[in-house]
Design an enzyme around this catalytic site. Structure first.
Site, PDB file in Angstrom:
ATOM      1  N   ALA A  12       0.812  -1.234   0.000  1.00 13.01           N
ATOM      2  CA  ALA A  12       0.000   0.000   0.000  1.00 13.01           C
ATOM      3  C   ALA A  12       0.840   1.276   0.000  1.00 13.01           C
ATOM      4  CB  ALA A  12      -0.939  -0.005   1.212  1.00 13.01           C
ATOM      5  N   ASP A  62       7.124  -8.950   4.008  1.00 12.99           N
ATOM      6  CA  ASP A  62       7.212  -9.522   2.668  1.00 12.99           C
ATOM      7  C   ASP A  62       6.077 -10.546   2.569  1.00 12.99           C
ATOM      8  OD1 ASP A  62       7.690 -11.079   0.471  1.00 12.99           O
ATOM      9  OD2 ASP A  62       9.784 -11.507   0.936  1.00 12.99           O
ATOM     10  N   VAL A  63       5.025 -10.202   1.848  1.00  8.80           N
ATOM     11  CA  VAL A  63       3.837 -11.072   1.872  1.00  8.80           C
ATOM     12  C   VAL A  63       4.022 -12.376   1.088  1.00  8.80           C
ATOM     13  CG1 VAL A  63       2.150  -9.278   2.438  1.00  8.80           C
ATOM     14  CG2 VAL A  63       2.685  -9.731   0.030  1.00  8.80           C
ATOM     15  N   SER A 141      -5.733  -9.233 -12.909  1.00  9.37           N
ATOM     16  CA  SER A 141      -5.360  -8.393 -14.053  1.00  9.37           C
ATOM     17  C   SER A 141      -6.128  -8.874 -15.272  1.00  9.37           C
ATOM     18  CB  SER A 141      -3.857  -8.530 -14.331  1.00  9.37           C
ATOM     19  OG  SER A 141      -3.546  -7.952 -15.588  1.00  9.37           O
ATOM     20  N   TYR A 154       3.484 -13.974 -15.018  1.00  9.20           N
ATOM     21  CA  TYR A 154       2.543 -13.006 -14.443  1.00  9.20           C
ATOM     22  C   TYR A 154       1.086 -13.412 -14.745  1.00  9.20           C
ATOM     23  CZ  TYR A 154       0.547  -8.327 -13.498  1.00  9.20           C
ATOM     24  OH  TYR A 154      -0.194  -7.268 -13.024  1.00  9.20           O
ATOM     25  N   ALA A 156      -0.073 -16.387 -15.398  1.00  5.92           N
ATOM     26  CA  ALA A 156      -0.417 -17.589 -14.616  1.00  5.92           C
ATOM     27  C   ALA A 156      -0.723 -17.205 -13.175  1.00  5.92           C
ATOM     28  CB  ALA A 156       0.733 -18.587 -14.668  1.00  5.92           C
TER      29      ALA A 156
END
Ligand code: NAP
Length: 247
Positions: A12, A62-63, A141, A154, A156
């Site tokens: 964010a 770091d998610v 996306s 990306y 996938a």
């Protein structure tokens, strides 16, 4: 909105996540502003929210790491309370044609974009079930729907988010929880501003609206999904793309 008021937005500090954090704060949510590398920008987002009379706290994590995410959720719960709205926004690109795409670029994109959604949703869901209310909003996306050369990893990861969203939506539909995905098109942020001008022009030619989207365009859709008005919308993929993918 219920009295459940904590929103966690991953990534964010900038771009779409930043706009989402500001918008949810304006709706009255207490916002947990997650960042990984963008500490200063995340602090700035929190300052803007506090200056506007809202509440926001920055949380570094770091998610893509399950252990970081566990710590993130216990920190958020301790400092703000249980997460009622989770916006899985963090994402990266490592583009390249498949023939030249190394397994590191595959793994890092899948881990950052898709495993992160698993880690965060898993941590959030127990509290949402307990509260009998929750909103999970995943940023996918348009390329998950239509593909894009040079982005097999990306695409996938973003298509995986859609399947995951629908599974979670079905699993928890009876518990007052909805899970939906947004599919942004060409949105002007650092991620797309770094593309060569020719690539940006090609993208723009595919947008009937004739302009790139803004982070605020996406934040408006998040705000709707987080609101009481969207309580009967579940397991959907909503394109925010200026008409790019209309049939
Ligand atoms: P951006 O400006 O590059 O921002 C990406 C955000 O993701 C940053 O805040 C970054 O945080 C965060 N992030 C990345 N890896 C992370 C990790 N491991 N842990 C925590 N945070 C992490 O890109 P954006 O355009 O705003 O993208 C936001 C989301 O929208 C992404 O999921 C992207 O795939 C999606 N999207 C964008 C577009 C577009 O046209 N821009 C279109 C469709 C979908 P730090 O800087 O702190 O690391």
């Amino acid at each position: 909105m219920t009295d459940a008021r904590i929103a966690l937005v991953t990534g964010a500090g900038k771009g779409i996540g930043r706009a989402v954090a500001l918008r949810l704060a304006a709706m009255g949510f207490l916002v947990a502003v997650n960042y990984n590398r963008s500490e200063k920008p995340a602090n700035e987002v929190c300052r803007l929210i506090r200056d506007g009379g809202g509440t926001a706290v920055p949380f570094k994590a770091d998610v893509s790491s399950g252990s970081d995410v566990k710590t993130l959720f216990s920190d958020v719960e301790r400092e703000l309370g249980p997460v009622a709205v989770l916006v899985n926004n963090a994402g990266i690109t490592k583009d390249g044609l498949l023939m030249r795409m190394g397994s590191e670029d595959w793994d890092s994109v899948l881990t950052a974009n898709l495993s992160s959604v698993y880690h965060c949703t898993k941590e959030a869901i127990r509290g949402m079930v307990r509260a009998k209310w929750g909103r999970i909003i995943n940023i996918s996306s348009v390329v998950a729907l239509i593909g894009n050369p040079g982005q097999a990893n990306y695409c996938a990861s973003k298509a995986g988010i859609i399947g995951f969203t629908k599974a979670v939506a079905r699993e928890y539909a009876g518990k007052g929880i909805t899970a939906n995905a947004l599919a942004p098109g060409y949105i002007s942020t650092e991620m797309t501003d770094s593309l060569p001008e020719a690539a940006r022009n090609t993208l723009l030619q595919q947008v009937p609206a004739g302009r790139p989207g803004t982070p605020e365009d996406v934040a408006a859709a998040v705000a709707f999904l987080a609101s009481g008005d969207a309580s009967y919308i579940n397991g959907q993929v909503i394109a925010v793309d200026g008409g790019m993918t209309m049939c």
